[in-house]
Design a protein around this motif. Structure first.
Motif, PDB file in Angstrom:
ATOM      1  N   GLU A 423      63.319  17.359 -19.100  1.00  0.00           N
ATOM      2  CA  GLU A 423      61.894  17.013 -19.222  1.00  0.00           C
ATOM      3  C   GLU A 423      61.572  15.737 -18.460  1.00  0.00           C
ATOM      4  N   ARG A 426      61.453  16.763 -14.823  1.00  0.00           N
ATOM      5  CA  ARG A 426      60.274  17.602 -14.535  1.00  0.00           C
ATOM      6  C   ARG A 426      58.964  16.824 -14.619  1.00  0.00           C
ATOM      7  N   LYS A 429      57.843  17.019 -11.260  1.00  0.00           N
ATOM      8  CA  LYS A 429      57.461  18.352 -10.788  1.00  0.00           C
ATOM      9  C   LYS A 429      57.560  19.319 -11.966  1.00  0.00           C
ATOM     10  N   ALA A 432      59.345  22.753 -11.680  1.00  0.00           N
ATOM     11  CA  ALA A 432      60.658  22.793 -11.029  1.00  0.00           C
ATOM     12  C   ALA A 432      61.603  23.745 -11.767  1.00  0.00           C
ATOM     13  N   LEU A 437      66.378  21.261 -10.273  1.00  0.00           N
ATOM     14  CA  LEU A 437      66.834  20.091 -11.021  1.00  0.00           C
ATOM     15  C   LEU A 437      68.270  19.754 -10.667  1.00  0.00           C
TER      16      LEU A 437
END
Length: 620
Positions: A423, A426, A429, A432, A437
């Motif tokens: 998290e 992300r 993004k 993603a 990642l």
């Protein structure tokens, strides 16, 4: 703020008016029962009037429930709009606002102040309209029954209004102090019960004193809460006592009217009037209390609208320039900047050009304006003179979304949310994939560490990421920036707080991140920026020197002095270590001494050979 819901509010007004009108019909039916139906033995009329009174109560209750449902829904929507509006306003505030405002103060305004306004927003407005309508309708009905008794009932009304206004002003003043005290407590909790605050308090042995300080703050709040609840309580109680005694006054006045020959008042009229009067007292007292609550709530509204009325210094352009593919050409054109118009300029006449894909390093003593210069590119601050250009466009003419996609920042203080690793990554993004990642984490050289965690990418990082070391947090921040893939990268002393070994690992991640991007590096450790295309030395906000590492070293100016100062501690340690190691007395060809020998010169198989130099003390 209520304007978007005016249709539903109009419906509430209609329900309030209908409920008030229906409720005043009941006393008139009661008069007919007492004066006509019962004395004349008209059973049919009695049944009809009794049924009418029951239906009146049912309709009034239904209208009241519908009115409460709609008004509460509207009030909660307004509360939502208010909270969101304050949060959005704070998001638009410049960085300077947060450097001078305690976090707990901001949290208190959103939680405590807006929360304290909830009763006013959700029910007070409706209560005001409802009670005002009920009072007007009751007075009109009372006049229709008997104007003389109505005049007696209204004698003390101005006194009641005066008392309630005085109580309201007193409570408003106390509420202002109470909310300020609640904000101070919230700030204390936020600072002292954060991870950093706990570490500082315990290592400094201040846990007990912090607890005592909080207890003192809480004690002051207790006093303000008691004063707020008791303010005007005796005066408002006096109003209640007088209003409760009014039926006796009405009976007395009716008896005097009858004895003086002023015209008889029928039993039905008298009972209906007292019933109306009792019905009037409830909304009248409620109306006075509502006035007090509204005056009290003004203190909360003022604190909230102080934030909503703050001028937004950094604004989105009305017609933002659209950039296609961002190349990453950055230029500082005659840039001046001061944090406050009264302060001396932090930057003056800065002219710099960083071509797309190039690298610029900014060095200089503390307070020279290095970080400030980097803040101007993503518009964390706006220049006070000159321009900052991205691909030839003034950054003030670009939309915030465009600018945030184009410029990435990795600072010394990495901030991680109390959420999972995935998290946090992300955040750069949201859409993603897991593969993206992992690719970003590998580039930042943090994937292996994440994969070794019990929950992998689902591992919670803890408050501000304290489950990770400084170097690990920094590499997570780099992975987050890689995921965003900005054409322009700002590195604000990203490795200055790390030890040498960790710095090397983070520097490799930074090198991977910087590849193919326009990079502006703010550095204290000059060893990390020697390969920069251009190095600028800032001094008191002005460019003192510029050039490559080799050029600046040949000039032997400010940069060379900084390099010598930066490398001096390492040389001194090496010299100290060399000074502590004596030469062997037997010369270069001396045989090593054997530890654990037998005493006759023969070394046992398990013995360990060492030279005299090995006996020297270790220099840290």
């Amino acid at each position: 703020m209520f304007r978007p819901y005016r249709g539903r509010l109009a419906l509430v007004g209609l329900l309030v008016a209908a409920s008030s009108l229906v409720s005043v019909v009941s006393p008139f039916m009661l008069r007919e029962i007492l004066d006509t139906a019962i004395p004349q033995g008209r059973t049919g009329l009695l049944s009809l009037l009794a049924l009418g009174m029951i239906l009146t109560a049912v309709v009034t209750s239904v209208f009241g429930v519908l009115q409460t449902l709609i008004s509460t829904t509207v009030g909660q929507r307004v509360m939502h709009d208010l909270r969101t509006g304050v949060y959005a306003q704070l998001q638009r505030m410049p960085l300077a606002f947060f450097t001078r405002t305690r976090t707990g103060e901001v949290q208190s305004r959103i939680a405590n102040d807006i929360g304290g306004m909830q009763a006013t927003v959700t029910s007070t407005a409706t209560s005001l309209v409802s009670n005002l309508t009920a009072v007007v309708a009751s007075i009109v009905a009372m006049l229709a029954l008997d104007w003389r008794l109505t005049a007696v009932s209204m004698l003390l009304l101005p006194v009641f209004v005066w008392i309630s206004r005085r109580v309201g002003r007193e409570r408003k003043r106390i509420t202002t102090d109470r909310q300020r005290q609640m904000a101070a407590m919230a700030a204390t909790v936020t600072e002292s019960l954060s991870v950093s605050g706990i570490l500082l308090g315990r290592t400094m042995g201040r846990a007990d004193s912090l607890t005592k300080s909080f207890a003192d703050e809480s004690e002051r709040l207790v006093d303000l809460e008691v004063r707020s609840n008791m303010a005007g309580r005796w005066r408002m109680s006096t109003i209640g006592i007088v209003m409760a005694a009014m039926p006796a006054v009405i009976y007395w006045a009716a008896g005097l009217t009858l004895q003086t020959g002023g015209g008889a008042v029928s039993i039905g009229t008298l009972v209906a009037f007292v019933s109306l009067q009792q019905g009037l007292f409830r909304p009248a007292v409620s109306l006075l209390s509502t006035g007090v609550e509204m005056q009290t709530s003004l203190a909360l509204f003022q604190r909230i609208f102080e934030y909503l009325d703050l001028p937004v210094e950094i604004t989105e352009p009305e017609r933002p320039v659209a950039l296609g593919t961002v190349r990453g050409d950055v230029r500082f054109d005659g840039v001046d900047f001061a944090y406050d118009s009264k302060d001396a300029p932090t930057l003056q006449e800065v002219d710099l050009t960083v071509p797309a894909g190039g690298s610029l390093a900014v060095v200089g003593p503390t307070g020279s304006g290095k970080s400030t210069l980097s803040y101007l590119v993503p518009r964390l601050y706006d220049v006070t003179g000159g321009r900052v250009l991205l691909d030839g466009v003034d950054v003030r003419d670009l939309g915030f979304a465009t600018l945030s996609r184009a410029v990435g920042v990795v600072s010394q203080e990495t901030y991680l949310f109390h959420a999972s690793v995935a998290e946090n990554l992300r955040f750069a993004k949201p859409d993603a994939t897991d593969e993206e990642l992992e690719t970003a984490a590998r580039a930042a050289q943090i994937h292996d560490h994440i994969a070794a965690l019990p929950d992998g990418y689902d591992t919670l990082v803890g408050e501000r990421g304290y489950r990770f070391s400084g170097g690990e947090k920094q590499r997570l921040a780099i992975a987050r920036t890689i995921l965003r893939d900005p054409p322009v990268l700002i590195l604000d002393e990203a490795t200055s707080a790390l030890d040498t070994r960790t710095e090397q690992a983070v520097q490799r991640a930074i090198d991977a991140l910087s590849e193919g991007r326009t990079t502006i590096t703010i550095a204290h450790r000059l060893s990390t920026i020697r390969d920069a295309d251009q190095i600028v030395v800032l001094d008191a906000g002005r460019i003192a020197e510029r050039g490559t590492h080799e050029e600046l070293m040949r000039r032997d100016g400010r940069y060379a002095a900084l390099v010598r100062r930066d490398s001096r501690p390492a040389r001194t340690a090496a010299e100290a270590e060399a000074a502590e190691v004596p030469e062997t007395e037997a010369g270069e060809g001396a045989e090593p001494e054997v530890v654990g020998g037998t005493g006759d010169g023969r070394a046992p198989a398990s013995g360990t050979a060492r030279t005299p130099g090995d006996l020297a003390p270790v220099v840290p």
